[in-house]
Motif scaffolding. Structure first.
Motif, mmCIF file in Angstrom:
data_model
loop_
_atom_site.group_PDB
_atom_site.id
_atom_site.type_symbol
_atom_site.label_atom_id
_atom_site.label_comp_id
_atom_site.label_asym_id
_atom_site.label_seq_id
_atom_site.Cartn_x
_atom_site.Cartn_y
_atom_site.Cartn_z
ATOM 1 N N HIS A 294 0.853 -1.196 0.000
ATOM 2 C CA HIS A 294 0.000 0.000 0.000
ATOM 3 C C HIS A 294 0.885 1.241 0.000
ATOM 4 O O HIS A 294 2.109 1.123 0.015
ATOM 5 C CB HIS A 294 -0.980 -0.016 1.177
ATOM 6 C CG HIS A 294 -0.362 0.071 2.532
ATOM 7 N ND1 HIS A 294 0.556 -0.831 3.010
ATOM 8 C CD2 HIS A 294 -0.544 0.973 3.541
ATOM 9 C CE1 HIS A 294 0.902 -0.504 4.238
ATOM 10 N NE2 HIS A 294 0.267 0.582 4.586
ATOM 11 N N HIS B 149 1.436 3.840 2.129
ATOM 12 C CA HIS B 149 1.883 4.593 3.305
ATOM 13 C C HIS B 149 3.411 4.725 3.290
ATOM 14 O O HIS B 149 4.121 3.803 2.880
ATOM 15 C CB HIS B 149 1.405 3.920 4.597
ATOM 16 C CG HIS B 149 -0.071 4.099 4.824
ATOM 17 N ND1 HIS B 149 -0.807 3.317 5.674
ATOM 18 C CD2 HIS B 149 -0.942 4.993 4.279
ATOM 19 C CE1 HIS B 149 -2.069 3.729 5.663
ATOM 20 N NE2 HIS B 149 -2.175 4.741 4.820
ATOM 21 N N HIS C 79 6.157 2.266 4.085
ATOM 22 C CA HIS C 79 6.301 1.072 3.231
ATOM 23 C C HIS C 79 6.878 1.385 1.851
ATOM 24 O O HIS C 79 7.199 0.471 1.103
ATOM 25 C CB HIS C 79 4.943 0.368 3.065
ATOM 26 C CG HIS C 79 4.401 -0.133 4.366
ATOM 27 N ND1 HIS C 79 4.380 -1.463 4.697
ATOM 28 C CD2 HIS C 79 3.906 0.545 5.434
ATOM 29 C CE1 HIS C 79 3.880 -1.602 5.928
ATOM 30 N NE2 HIS C 79 3.574 -0.400 6.389
ATOM 31 N N ASP D 92 -0.009 -4.092 5.923
ATOM 32 C CA ASP D 92 -0.710 -3.490 7.062
ATOM 33 C C ASP D 92 -2.183 -3.867 6.976
ATOM 34 O O ASP D 92 -2.817 -3.661 5.943
ATOM 35 C CB ASP D 92 -0.606 -1.959 7.004
ATOM 36 C CG ASP D 92 0.729 -1.466 7.508
ATOM 37 O OD1 ASP D 92 1.624 -2.311 7.715
ATOM 38 O OD2 ASP D 92 0.875 -0.236 7.689
ATOM 39 N N HIS E 130 -5.073 -1.782 12.263
ATOM 40 C CA HIS E 130 -4.009 -2.777 12.465
ATOM 41 C C HIS E 130 -4.490 -3.916 13.360
ATOM 42 O O HIS E 130 -5.467 -3.781 14.087
ATOM 43 C CB HIS E 130 -2.788 -2.110 13.093
ATOM 44 C CG HIS E 130 -2.137 -1.101 12.201
ATOM 45 N ND1 HIS E 130 -1.325 -1.456 11.157
ATOM 46 C CD2 HIS E 130 -2.209 0.251 12.194
ATOM 47 C CE1 HIS E 130 -0.920 -0.358 10.536
ATOM 48 N NE2 HIS E 130 -1.442 0.692 11.145
HETATM 49 ZN ZN LIG Z 1 -0.269 1.486 6.554
#
Ligand SMILES: [Zn+2]
Ligand SMILES: [Zn+2]
Length: 279
Positions: free
Chosen positions: A48, A50, A53, A190, A222
């Protein structure tokens, strides 16, 4: 070495799967930590958009471009189709790297698609993305590395070896065997928790476990330890590796894990947010 993982929730996460030279996510510091092994990476799969990452991707591209080594090899970057943050980031990286000396191939992928890593005869290995629940509207994926294997058809399972050998000679081995899919590795990315079916019978499941105590969680973005253990049980995995653990548990992880009711039939490991994990 099969896996090398660095994962500190909020800061940086990446997972290197050595047998197929895959980097799942590219958090900050990945090039710095992997050093010259970063050139071995053939595929990057982003879960993803974010920052923790994807921030290290620019550095990977730059490091490879300026190295003396094998820089003519292409680098493949796969990501969830329609993920705006990743698309913007890739565009920026391309714009600022106009003198690229290797091919940067980015490819959006959809859930359920097969991305082939190798194929020879009846053998194949591929990656399959699956949707996970996390935050926002941008799509977030987990990934499984899957291998096709052959097994004896059920009706021949209890026959003696000599009988099976005879059948193989008369009918041909293809007639008495069938192909099945074996998950070698499943990465959750995540998530609040994957669907256990997406990791069914996986040898290794690497799952988000940001919270070791469910009451510490404020938002449903999460996973926490009890849920992850339940998912691993339902999925019947052989090994569970907890990652993306919050730094609030640094130095206390063993203690938290001791208090968990653990009745799973799998090996439990975790990635300490303060150190590099190798398996
Ligand atoms: Zn994330
Ligand atoms: Zn994260």
């Amino acid at each position: 070495m099969i896996l090398q993982i660095y994962s500190k929730a909020l800061y940086s996460t990446w997972v290197y799967y050595a047998p197929e030279r895959i980097l799942f996510d590219a958090g900050e510091g990945v090039s710095l930590t992997m050093s010259n092994r970063i050139y071995a990476v053939k595929y990057v799969f982003l879960t993803h958009g974010h920052i923790d990452h994807i921030a290290g991707l620019w550095s990977i591209v730059n490091t490879r471009n300026n190295s003396m080594g094998d820089r003519e090899k292409p680098l493949y970057v796969f990501y969830p189709k329609g993920n705006k943050a990743i698309e913007e980031w890739l565009q920026f990286i391309r714009k600022t790297s106009d003198d690229l000396r290797f091919e940067l191939i980015d490819q959006p992928v959809s859930a359920g698609e097969r991305i082939f890593l190798r194929q020879a005869g009846g053998f194949s290995r591929y990656v399959v993305p699956f949707k996970v629940r996390h935050t926002g509207s941008d799509p977030c994926f987990g990934y499984s590395v899957i291998e096709t294997r052959k097994k004896l058809k059920d009706e021949y399972k209890n026959l003696p070896e000599s009988e099976i050998a005879k059948l193989a000679r008369t009918l041909g081995s293809d007639a008495i065997t069938e192909i099945y899919e074996k998950k070698l590795l499943t990465i959750s990315g995540d998530t609040y928790g994957i669907d256990p079916q997406d990791a069914k019978d996986s040898e290794i499941l690497v799952h988000d476990c940001t919270f070791l105590k469910v009451s510490d969680r404020k938002m449903n973005a999460h996973a926490s330890i009890e849920e992850v253990i339940e998912i691993a049980k339902q999925a019947n995995v052989e090994k569970l590796i907890l990652y993306h653990i919050s730094t609030r548990y640094s130095g206390k992880i063993e203690r938290y894990l001791k208090n968990i009711k653990f009745d799973g039939n799998f090996q439990l490991m975790y990635v300490d947010p303060e150190s590099l994990f190798t398996y």
